[in-house]
Motif scaffolding. Structure first.
Motif, PDB file in Angstrom:
ATOM      1  N   LYS A  75      36.026  37.028  30.234  1.00 42.52           N
ATOM      2  CA  LYS A  75      37.283  37.221  30.960  1.00 42.52           C
ATOM      3  C   LYS A  75      38.020  38.433  30.405  1.00 42.52           C
ATOM      4  O   LYS A  75      38.277  38.532  29.209  1.00 42.52           O
ATOM      5  CB  LYS A  75      38.150  35.977  30.798  1.00 42.52           C
ATOM      6  N   ASN A 114      41.292  41.230  30.807  1.00 42.46           N
ATOM      7  CA  ASN A 114      42.521  41.715  31.444  1.00 42.46           C
ATOM      8  C   ASN A 114      43.134  42.828  30.597  1.00 42.46           C
ATOM      9  O   ASN A 114      42.637  43.163  29.528  1.00 42.46           O
ATOM     10  CB  ASN A 114      43.492  40.562  31.741  1.00 42.46           C
ATOM     11  N   SER A 138      45.575  43.166  28.719  1.00 41.71           N
ATOM     12  CA  SER A 138      46.023  42.941  27.338  1.00 41.71           C
ATOM     13  C   SER A 138      44.902  43.240  26.343  1.00 41.71           C
ATOM     14  O   SER A 138      45.150  43.427  25.158  1.00 41.71           O
ATOM     15  CB  SER A 138      46.529  41.506  27.166  1.00 41.71           C
ATOM     16  N   TYR A 159      48.386  43.048  40.495  1.00 46.47           N
ATOM     17  CA  TYR A 159      49.053  42.314  39.426  1.00 46.47           C
ATOM     18  C   TYR A 159      49.018  43.028  38.081  1.00 46.47           C
ATOM     19  O   TYR A 159      50.026  43.132  37.382  1.00 46.47           O
ATOM     20  CB  TYR A 159      48.414  40.931  39.298  1.00 46.47           C
TER      21      TYR A 159
HETATM   22  C1  LIG Z   1      45.126  38.088  29.349  1.00 50.22           C
HETATM   23  O1  LIG Z   1      44.324  37.859  28.210  1.00 50.22           O
HETATM   24  C2  LIG Z   1      45.063  37.390  27.098  1.00 50.22           C
HETATM   25  C3  LIG Z   1      44.121  37.387  25.909  1.00 50.22           C
HETATM   26  O2  LIG Z   1      42.884  36.826  26.225  1.00 50.22           O
HETATM   27  C4  LIG Z   1      45.656  36.027  27.426  1.00 50.22           C
HETATM   28  O3  LIG Z   1      46.424  35.580  26.337  1.00 50.22           O
HETATM   29  C5  LIG Z   1      46.551  36.175  28.661  1.00 50.22           C
HETATM   30  O4  LIG Z   1      46.998  34.914  29.052  1.00 50.22           O
HETATM   31  C6  LIG Z   1      45.782  36.818  29.807  1.00 50.22           C
HETATM   32  N1  LIG Z   1      46.690  37.072  30.904  1.00 50.22           N
HETATM   33  C7  LIG Z   1      46.346  36.840  32.160  1.00 50.22           C
HETATM   34  C8  LIG Z   1      47.377  37.173  33.185  1.00 50.22           C
HETATM   35  O5  LIG Z   1      45.267  36.380  32.498  1.00 50.22           O
END
Ligand SMILES: *[C@@H]1O[C@H](CO)[C@@H](O)[C@H](O)[C@H]1NC(C)=O
Ligand SMILES: *[C@@H]1O[C@H](CO)[C@@H](O)[C@H](O)[C@H]1NC(C)=O
Ligand SMILES: *[C@@H]1O[C@H](CO)[C@@H](O)[C@H](O)[C@H]1NC(C)=O
Length: 389
Positions: free
Chosen positions: A39, A41, A43, A79
């Motif tokens: 997964k 994103n 971050s 997003y």
């Molecule tokens: C993005 O990834 C981070 C770290 O894995 C996680 O804490 C966060 O919830 C994620 N945000 C989304 C919008 O999926």
């Protein structure tokens, strides 16, 4: 004379320090849906890793030429854009570019819109207001490909016309205009007036990969740097990074606008005979899907390094790329060693930089023991060592 030389040397040093080479990284919005360690994103993205992030993808409406946000992949559309903008706040040099098209969008819509002056105008206006509204720094067109996949021969000229009109419309705001193009000699020769395209745009990301894959009937590496003595005809001998880049250069594309595309993934096969693992060996289909990318025939580097460590590693010293084999599974991909060779090749040709497809299949979590983003960091480090623009 000496004074001139000193000034010249200092100036050159100054330019080299100030203009880091391009490292264009693709962010693909659908990767937030992958399971477990796959997964991805925003971050996960360090603000200073890339010089440009290309947000993939938006689409095109055939009937009026307007830009469409492809919601099928991500319910919330753009997003992650807000998160990318925060990255740009941390690193004001980071450029955010929106990319339109990609393989799944096909070619026909683009062919239709590019052929019609009114639709072209609508397309350009729609993209301009999108860039203004969402505060992007530029636009990247990934039409795969003019005069292929349902396109027509007029596409080649219409593509040039479209790009020139884009460039003119972008001038007042200084928006970046880039394109993603085929790195195959025959394919590029079919789709582009290379010199005109080279004049019209700011950057050309050469997709120097997918030369072979399970869309063929035999085993081949998806992105060899060089030809192999096993290549059995002239066409096969051109299906590699060196031939593709040299073709773009020979046909008149400015080296400084070319970014060499490098993958953080691989393509694999199910061998017909697990004892015959050579190039061009017969196969029966794609390799098994990986647990994160979940698509037969392609596999992320992160999956390979985390989960396939019991495969046997081979280095093809002619093609300068690795592959791994286990039982009837054969996977060709790029690792830090082949990436380094490719970057050295790009530098030897004086290219503007690199494009990487894509952020989400490097080992972005650092699971395999070489830190986070081992491939992209190798690209960056090798690119900027003794960099000469
Ligand atoms: C993005 O990834 C981070 C770290 O894995 C996680 O804490 C966060 O919830 C994620 N945000 C989304 C919008 O999926
Ligand atoms: C490119 O296309 C032209 C005309 O269609 C042809 O004459 C030429 O041989 C081609 N070049 C290559 C390298 O395929
Ligand atoms: C492997 O397959 C290729 C292509 O069919 C063939 O030329 C070669 O002889 C085969 N090698 C072995 C060891 O069976």
């Amino acid at each position: 004379m000496i004074k001139f030389l000193v000034t010249f040397v200092l100036f050159t040093l100054f330019v080299n320090i100030c203009t880091a080479a391009n490292l264009v990284c693709f962010f693909t919005s659908w990767t937030v849906y992958r399971p477990g360690n796959g997964k991805y994103n925003v971050s996960n993205l360090p603000a200073d890793l890339c010089t440009h992030v290309n947000y993939g993808f938006v689409g095109l409406q055939e009937y009026d030429g307007s830009l469409s946000i492809l919601d099928d992949w991500e319910a919330n559309g753009l997003y992650e854009l807000e998160h990318l903008k925060q990255k740009r706040k941390q690193n004001p040099k980071l450029k955010l570019v929106v990319s339109m098209g990609g393989w799944n969008e096909g070619s026909e819509k683009y062919s239709h819109v590019a052929a019609d002056p009114k639709l072209r105008k609508n397309m350009i206006n729609s993209v301009l207001s999108f860039l203004d509204k969402y505060e992007f720094d530029g636009f990247d067109l990934d039409w795969e490909y003019p005069d292929q996949r349902g396109g027509k021969s007029e596409d080649v000229q219409n593509f040039v016309t479209l790009l020139k009109e884009f460039k003119e419309a972008f001038a007042p705001k200084n928006y970046i205009l880039s394109i993603d193009v085929s790195g195959g000699v025959v394919s590029a020769n079919t789709s582009y007036y290379i010199q005109e395209v080279g004049e019209a745009v700011d950057m050309i990301n050469v997709m120097a990969y997918d030369y072979h894959g399970a869309f063929e009937d035999y085993v081949g590496h998806y992105a060899p740097l060089y030809a192999s003595h096993l290549d059995y005809d002239e066409l096969q001998q051109t299906l590699n990074v060196k031939s593709g880049i040299e073709f773009w250069l020979d046909q008149g594309a400015p080296a400084s606008k070319l970014n060499l595309g490098i993958g953080t993934y691989g393509r694999g096969f199910t061998l017909a005979d697990s004892k015959n693992t050579s190039l061009y060996a017969p196969m029966t289909g794609p390799c098994t899907a990986g647990p994160y990318t979940r698509e037969e025939g392609t596999i992320g580097y992160n999956e390979i390094c985390e989960l396939y460590s019991d495969y046997t590693y081979y280095w093809d010293d002619e093609q300068k790329v690795p592959h791994i084999v286990k039982g009837n599974q054969w996977i060709g991909y790029d690792d830090a060693t082949s990436v380094k060779d490719k970057v050295e090749f790009a530098k030897s040709k004086g290219l503007g930089g690199l494009m990487v497809w894509s952020l989400d299949t490097d080992d972005f979590m650092g699971i395999c023991g070489n830190g986070k983003y081992p491939l992209i960091k190798t690209m960056k480090k090798t690119l900027n060592e003794n960099y000469i623009s």
